[in-house]
Design a protein around this motif. Structure first.
Motif, PDB file in Angstrom:
ATOM      1  N   ASP A 116       0.841  -1.194   0.000  1.00  0.00           N
ATOM      2  CA  ASP A 116       0.000   0.000   0.000  1.00  0.00           C
ATOM      3  C   ASP A 116       0.878   1.247   0.000  1.00  0.00           C
ATOM      4  OD1 ASP A 116       0.778   0.538   2.663  1.00  0.00           O
ATOM      5  OD2 ASP A 116      -0.911  -0.586   3.456  1.00  0.00           O
ATOM      6  N   TYR A 117       0.256   2.360  -0.267  1.00  0.00           N
ATOM      7  CA  TYR A 117       0.992   3.610  -0.402  1.00  0.00           C
ATOM      8  C   TYR A 117       1.665   4.044   0.894  1.00  0.00           C
ATOM      9  CZ  TYR A 117      -0.819   4.296  -5.088  1.00  0.00           C
ATOM     10  OH  TYR A 117      -1.095   4.155  -6.421  1.00  0.00           O
ATOM     11  N   ALA A 118       1.201   3.549   2.026  1.00  0.00           N
ATOM     12  CA  ALA A 118       1.807   3.903   3.301  1.00  0.00           C
ATOM     13  C   ALA A 118       3.209   3.315   3.432  1.00  0.00           C
ATOM     14  CB  ALA A 118       0.931   3.427   4.454  1.00  0.00           C
ATOM     15  N   ASN A 119       3.508   2.299   2.625  1.00  0.00           N
ATOM     16  CA  ASN A 119       4.792   1.618   2.731  1.00  0.00           C
ATOM     17  C   ASN A 119       5.422   1.445   1.347  1.00  0.00           C
ATOM     18  OD1 ASN A 119       6.968   0.217   3.750  1.00  0.00           O
ATOM     19  ND2 ASN A 119       5.857  -1.697   3.989  1.00  0.00           N
ATOM     20  N   VAL A 120       5.743   2.546   0.685  1.00  0.00           N
ATOM     21  CA  VAL A 120       6.333   2.461  -0.658  1.00  0.00           C
ATOM     22  C   VAL A 120       7.717   1.830  -0.629  1.00  0.00           C
ATOM     23  CG1 VAL A 120       5.019   4.349  -1.697  1.00  0.00           C
ATOM     24  CG2 VAL A 120       7.213   4.834  -0.601  1.00  0.00           C
ATOM     25  N   ASN A 121       8.301   1.735   0.536  1.00  0.00           N
ATOM     26  CA  ASN A 121       9.629   1.131   0.655  1.00  0.00           C
ATOM     27  C   ASN A 121       9.638  -0.350   0.270  1.00  0.00           C
ATOM     28  OD1 ASN A 121      12.367   1.605   1.219  1.00  0.00           O
ATOM     29  ND2 ASN A 121      12.151   0.606   3.211  1.00  0.00           N
ATOM     30  N   VAL A 122       8.458  -0.988   0.170  1.00  0.00           N
ATOM     31  CA  VAL A 122       8.411  -2.377  -0.294  1.00  0.00           C
ATOM     32  C   VAL A 122       8.895  -2.481  -1.741  1.00  0.00           C
ATOM     33  CG1 VAL A 122       6.550  -3.070   1.261  1.00  0.00           C
ATOM     34  CG2 VAL A 122       6.003  -2.341  -1.057  1.00  0.00           C
ATOM     35  N   CYS A 123       8.968  -1.350  -2.424  1.00  0.00           N
ATOM     36  CA  CYS A 123       9.391  -1.313  -3.831  1.00  0.00           C
ATOM     37  C   CYS A 123      10.903  -1.155  -3.987  1.00  0.00           C
ATOM     38  CB  CYS A 123       8.684  -0.158  -4.555  1.00  0.00           C
ATOM     39  SG  CYS A 123       6.893  -0.232  -4.500  1.00  0.00           S
ATOM     40  N   ARG A 124      11.665  -1.274  -2.919  1.00  0.00           N
ATOM     41  CA  ARG A 124      13.094  -0.941  -2.934  1.00  0.00           C
ATOM     42  C   ARG A 124      13.919  -1.733  -3.948  1.00  0.00           C
ATOM     43  NH1 ARG A 124      11.852  -3.096   1.698  1.00  0.00           N
ATOM     44  NH2 ARG A 124      12.603  -5.152   2.247  1.00  0.00           N
TER      45      ARG A 124
END
Length: 192
Positions: A100-108
């Motif tokens: 979700d947008y709250a955790n964009v860091n998952v896209c690292r």
């Protein structure tokens, strides 16, 4: 008569809220299944037709960002990608990450961030993240090209890639000339 009134009240109390909730969940998914199918076939190819392919080792990673209300749609898109590329593409396994947008860091570790509709704040956050990390950004809705998303689809008589050259350059992303030639180019004076 009294019994009939009791039944009506019970229906209104229990059944009508259920119907309203069910109807709102049907409307919540404003995503077209055919368009999701097209995206599922094109997302991995966008990575391979960009300089993001230079970052690939054994796998290609696509991060799919969504709001909680669109989580089911995100999972449908992921399933379609898995169905279309069960063995990966061009000797690369495909890893799909949903967040979700709250955790964009998952896209690292991703080479592509795909964005479902969200608030302007969330879209801006994801765009900022993609710029800082030099990741290709794409959105379901082409209106986000105006906000600085790198690519989407133009849905006209023909479906063609729709790219924002200025946003791509700001992210350090370049597409192969062939892809640029077949694409509709987003024209704007200035991208945020």
């Amino acid at each position: 008569m009294k019994r009939l009134d009791t039944i009506k009240k019970a229906l209104y109390r229990y059944f009508v809220p259920f119907l309203m909730l069910y109807a709102s969940s049907l409307n919540a998914s404003g995503y077209d299944d055919d368009v999701l199918e097209i995206f599922s076939k094109m997302l991995p190819r966008f990575v391979l037709m960009s300089n993001q392919k230079n970052l690939l080792k054994e796998r290609l990673e696509i991060c799919i960002l969504n709001d909680k209300i669109d989580e089911k749609t995100a999972l449908i898109l992921m399933s379609k990608i898995d169905t279309n590329y069960p063995n990966g593409i061009k000797n690369y396994k495909i890893r799909l990450v949903e967040g979700d947008y709250a955790n964009v860091n998952v896209c690292r570790n991703s080479q592509l961030i795909f964005m479902f509709d969200s608030t302007d704040e969330n879209i801006a956050k994801a765009i900022r993240y993609s710029k800082e990390n030099h990741v290709l950004s794409m959105s379901y809705d082409a209106k986000y090209l105006e906000n600085g998303v790198g690519a989407s689809l133009f849905l006209g008589r023909k479906v063609v890639p729709y790219i924002n050259i200025n946003a791509l350059h700001k992210n350090g992303v370049e597409f192969d000339n062939l892809l640029v030639q077949i694409s509709k180019i987003y024209a704007s004076e200035e991208v945020r």
